[in-house]
Scaffold this motif. Structure first.
Motif, PDB file in Angstrom:
ATOM      1  N   ARG A   1       0.855  -1.192   0.000  1.00  0.00           N
ATOM      2  CA  ARG A   1       0.000   0.000   0.000  1.00  0.00           C
ATOM      3  C   ARG A   1       0.895   1.248   0.000  1.00  0.00           C
ATOM      4  O   ARG A   1       1.808   1.363   0.824  1.00  0.00           O
ATOM      5  CB  ARG A   1      -0.900  -0.006   1.229  1.00  0.00           C
ATOM      6  N   PHE A   2       0.628   2.172  -0.907  1.00  0.00           N
ATOM      7  CA  PHE A   2       1.403   3.410  -1.004  1.00  0.00           C
ATOM      8  C   PHE A   2       1.044   4.349   0.138  1.00  0.00           C
ATOM      9  O   PHE A   2      -0.128   4.575   0.434  1.00  0.00           O
ATOM     10  CB  PHE A   2       1.136   4.098  -2.344  1.00  0.00           C
ATOM     11  N   ASP A   3       2.074   4.897   0.783  1.00  0.00           N
ATOM     12  CA  ASP A   3       1.896   5.896   1.841  1.00  0.00           C
ATOM     13  C   ASP A   3       2.783   7.087   1.496  1.00  0.00           C
ATOM     14  O   ASP A   3       4.007   7.005   1.614  1.00  0.00           O
ATOM     15  CB  ASP A   3       2.294   5.322   3.199  1.00  0.00           C
ATOM     16  N   PRO A   4       2.188   8.191   1.045  1.00  0.00           N
ATOM     17  CA  PRO A   4       2.983   9.343   0.612  1.00  0.00           C
ATOM     18  C   PRO A   4       3.767  10.013   1.739  1.00  0.00           C
ATOM     19  O   PRO A   4       4.639  10.828   1.471  1.00  0.00           O
ATOM     20  CB  PRO A   4       1.942  10.297   0.017  1.00  0.00           C
ATOM     21  N   THR A   5       3.505   9.659   2.980  1.00  0.00           N
ATOM     22  CA  THR A   5       4.266  10.248   4.084  1.00  0.00           C
ATOM     23  C   THR A   5       5.613   9.552   4.288  1.00  0.00           C
ATOM     24  O   THR A   5       6.465  10.050   5.020  1.00  0.00           O
ATOM     25  CB  THR A   5       3.473  10.215   5.410  1.00  0.00           C
ATOM     26  N   LEU A   6       5.804   8.399   3.651  1.00  0.00           N
ATOM     27  CA  LEU A   6       7.072   7.673   3.754  1.00  0.00           C
ATOM     28  C   LEU A   6       8.023   8.115   2.638  1.00  0.00           C
ATOM     29  O   LEU A   6       7.582   8.474   1.546  1.00  0.00           O
ATOM     30  CB  LEU A   6       6.839   6.166   3.630  1.00  0.00           C
ATOM     31  N   LYS A   7       9.320   8.053   2.902  1.00  0.00           N
ATOM     32  CA  LYS A   7      10.324   8.295   1.864  1.00  0.00           C
ATOM     33  C   LYS A   7      10.297   7.120   0.896  1.00  0.00           C
ATOM     34  O   LYS A   7       9.906   6.011   1.278  1.00  0.00           O
ATOM     35  CB  LYS A   7      11.707   8.454   2.487  1.00  0.00           C
ATOM     36  N   PRO A   8      10.726   7.316  -0.357  1.00  0.00           N
ATOM     37  CA  PRO A   8      10.611   6.252  -1.364  1.00  0.00           C
ATOM     38  C   PRO A   8      11.192   4.893  -0.973  1.00  0.00           C
ATOM     39  O   PRO A   8      10.635   3.867  -1.331  1.00  0.00           O
ATOM     40  CB  PRO A   8      11.336   6.832  -2.575  1.00  0.00           C
ATOM     41  N   ALA A   9      12.293   4.858  -0.251  1.00  0.00           N
ATOM     42  CA  ALA A   9      12.904   3.571   0.102  1.00  0.00           C
ATOM     43  C   ALA A   9      12.456   3.051   1.462  1.00  0.00           C
ATOM     44  O   ALA A   9      12.944   2.020   1.912  1.00  0.00           O
ATOM     45  CB  ALA A   9      14.423   3.691   0.070  1.00  0.00           C
ATOM     46  N   ASP A  10      11.499   3.723   2.100  1.00  0.00           N
ATOM     47  CA  ASP A  10      11.046   3.319   3.432  1.00  0.00           C
ATOM     48  C   ASP A  10       9.808   2.434   3.365  1.00  0.00           C
ATOM     49  O   ASP A  10       9.020   2.502   2.418  1.00  0.00           O
ATOM     50  CB  ASP A  10      10.735   4.534   4.296  1.00  0.00           C
ATOM     51  N   ALA A  11       9.671   1.612   4.392  1.00  0.00           N
ATOM     52  CA  ALA A  11       8.521   0.711   4.502  1.00  0.00           C
ATOM     53  C   ALA A  11       8.015   0.720   5.928  1.00  0.00           C
ATOM     54  O   ALA A  11       8.738   1.039   6.864  1.00  0.00           O
ATOM     55  CB  ALA A  11       8.922  -0.705   4.107  1.00  0.00           C
ATOM     56  N   ARG A  12       6.777   0.349   6.079  1.00  0.00           N
ATOM     57  CA  ARG A  12       6.183   0.147   7.399  1.00  0.00           C
ATOM     58  C   ARG A  12       5.523  -1.208   7.381  1.00  0.00           C
ATOM     59  O   ARG A  12       4.591  -1.399   6.619  1.00  0.00           O
ATOM     60  CB  ARG A  12       5.152   1.234   7.691  1.00  0.00           C
ATOM     61  N   PRO A  13       6.006  -2.203   8.094  1.00  0.00           N
ATOM     62  CA  PRO A  13       7.083  -2.171   9.079  1.00  0.00           C
ATOM     63  C   PRO A  13       8.456  -2.022   8.420  1.00  0.00           C
ATOM     64  O   PRO A  13       8.697  -2.526   7.320  1.00  0.00           O
ATOM     65  CB  PRO A  13       6.966  -3.500   9.816  1.00  0.00           C
ATOM     66  N   ALA A  14       9.329  -1.332   9.128  1.00  0.00           N
ATOM     67  CA  ALA A  14      10.659  -1.000   8.600  1.00  0.00           C
ATOM     68  C   ALA A  14      11.483  -2.233   8.255  1.00  0.00           C
ATOM     69  O   ALA A  14      12.302  -2.193   7.335  1.00  0.00           O
ATOM     70  CB  ALA A  14      11.404  -0.115   9.603  1.00  0.00           C
ATOM     71  N   GLU A  15      11.282  -3.337   8.956  1.00  0.00           N
ATOM     72  CA  GLU A  15      12.077  -4.538   8.678  1.00  0.00           C
ATOM     73  C   GLU A  15      11.741  -5.180   7.327  1.00  0.00           C
ATOM     74  O   GLU A  15      12.414  -6.124   6.902  1.00  0.00           O
ATOM     75  CB  GLU A  15      11.966  -5.569   9.812  1.00  0.00           C
ATOM     76  N   CYS A  16      10.730  -4.671   6.630  1.00  0.00           N
ATOM     77  CA  CYS A  16      10.378  -5.198   5.310  1.00  0.00           C
ATOM     78  C   CYS A  16      11.192  -4.557   4.183  1.00  0.00           C
ATOM     79  O   CYS A  16      11.080  -4.960   3.032  1.00  0.00           O
ATOM     80  CB  CYS A  16       8.888  -5.016   5.050  1.00  0.00           C
ATOM     81  N   ARG A  17      12.023  -3.589   4.522  1.00  0.00           N
ATOM     82  CA  ARG A  17      12.929  -2.998   3.537  1.00  0.00           C
ATOM     83  C   ARG A  17      14.161  -3.883   3.465  1.00  0.00           C
ATOM     84  O   ARG A  17      14.743  -4.222   4.483  1.00  0.00           O
ATOM     85  CB  ARG A  17      13.307  -1.591   3.977  1.00  0.00           C
ATOM     86  N   TRP A  18      14.566  -4.245   2.234  1.00  0.00           N
ATOM     87  CA  TRP A  18      15.755  -5.078   2.075  1.00  0.00           C
ATOM     88  C   TRP A  18      16.965  -4.170   1.976  1.00  0.00           C
ATOM     89  O   TRP A  18      17.200  -3.519   0.964  1.00  0.00           O
ATOM     90  CB  TRP A  18      15.631  -5.987   0.875  1.00  0.00           C
ATOM     91  N   GLU A  19      17.728  -4.113   3.024  1.00  0.00           N
ATOM     92  CA  GLU A  19      18.879  -3.219   3.124  1.00  0.00           C
ATOM     93  C   GLU A  19      20.025  -3.624   2.215  1.00  0.00           C
ATOM     94  O   GLU A  19      20.836  -2.791   1.850  1.00  0.00           O
ATOM     95  CB  GLU A  19      19.381  -3.181   4.572  1.00  0.00           C
ATOM     96  N   ASN A  20      20.125  -4.884   1.825  1.00  0.00           N
ATOM     97  CA  ASN A  20      21.255  -5.360   1.036  1.00  0.00           C
ATOM     98  C   ASN A  20      21.044  -5.234  -0.466  1.00  0.00           C
ATOM     99  O   ASN A  20      21.830  -5.759  -1.235  1.00  0.00           O
ATOM    100  CB  ASN A  20      21.548  -6.820   1.388  1.00  0.00           C
TER     101      ASN A  20
END
Length: 83
Positions: free
Chosen positions: A59-78
């Motif tokens: 789901r798109f959330d315009p309050t987040l930065k493009p590379a950010d996710a909620r929950p944050a652990e769902c962003r693949w840092e590598n």
């Protein structure tokens, strides 16, 4: 080496919805080595999209930065290192 511009997200935690700050991104399913083929998803003007491989709802959330996710652990840092 080109900088990695497309954010990558995964649903390792198994949450029902991942909110993201980008409308175009890659879904990898789960962190490697359990990832599925990395799928480019483009919401266009929609606010939600479902990954055809793992059925994760993004789901798109315009309050987040493009590379950010909620929950944050769902962003693949590598993602940059693997590109």
């Amino acid at each position: 080496m080109a900088e990695h511009l497309v954010p990558h997200f995964h649903n390792g935690p198994g949450v029902p919805v991942i909110e993201v700050g980008a409308r175009e991104f890659m879904c990898i399913g789960a962190p490697p080595p359990y990832d599925h083929p990395h799928v480019f998803l483009d919401m266009g003007s929609d606010r939600e999209i479902i990954c055809p491989y793992c059925s994760t709802l993004y789901r798109f959330d315009p309050t987040l930065k493009p590379a950010d996710a909620r929950p944050a652990e769902c962003r693949w840092e590598n993602a940059v290192e693997a590109a």
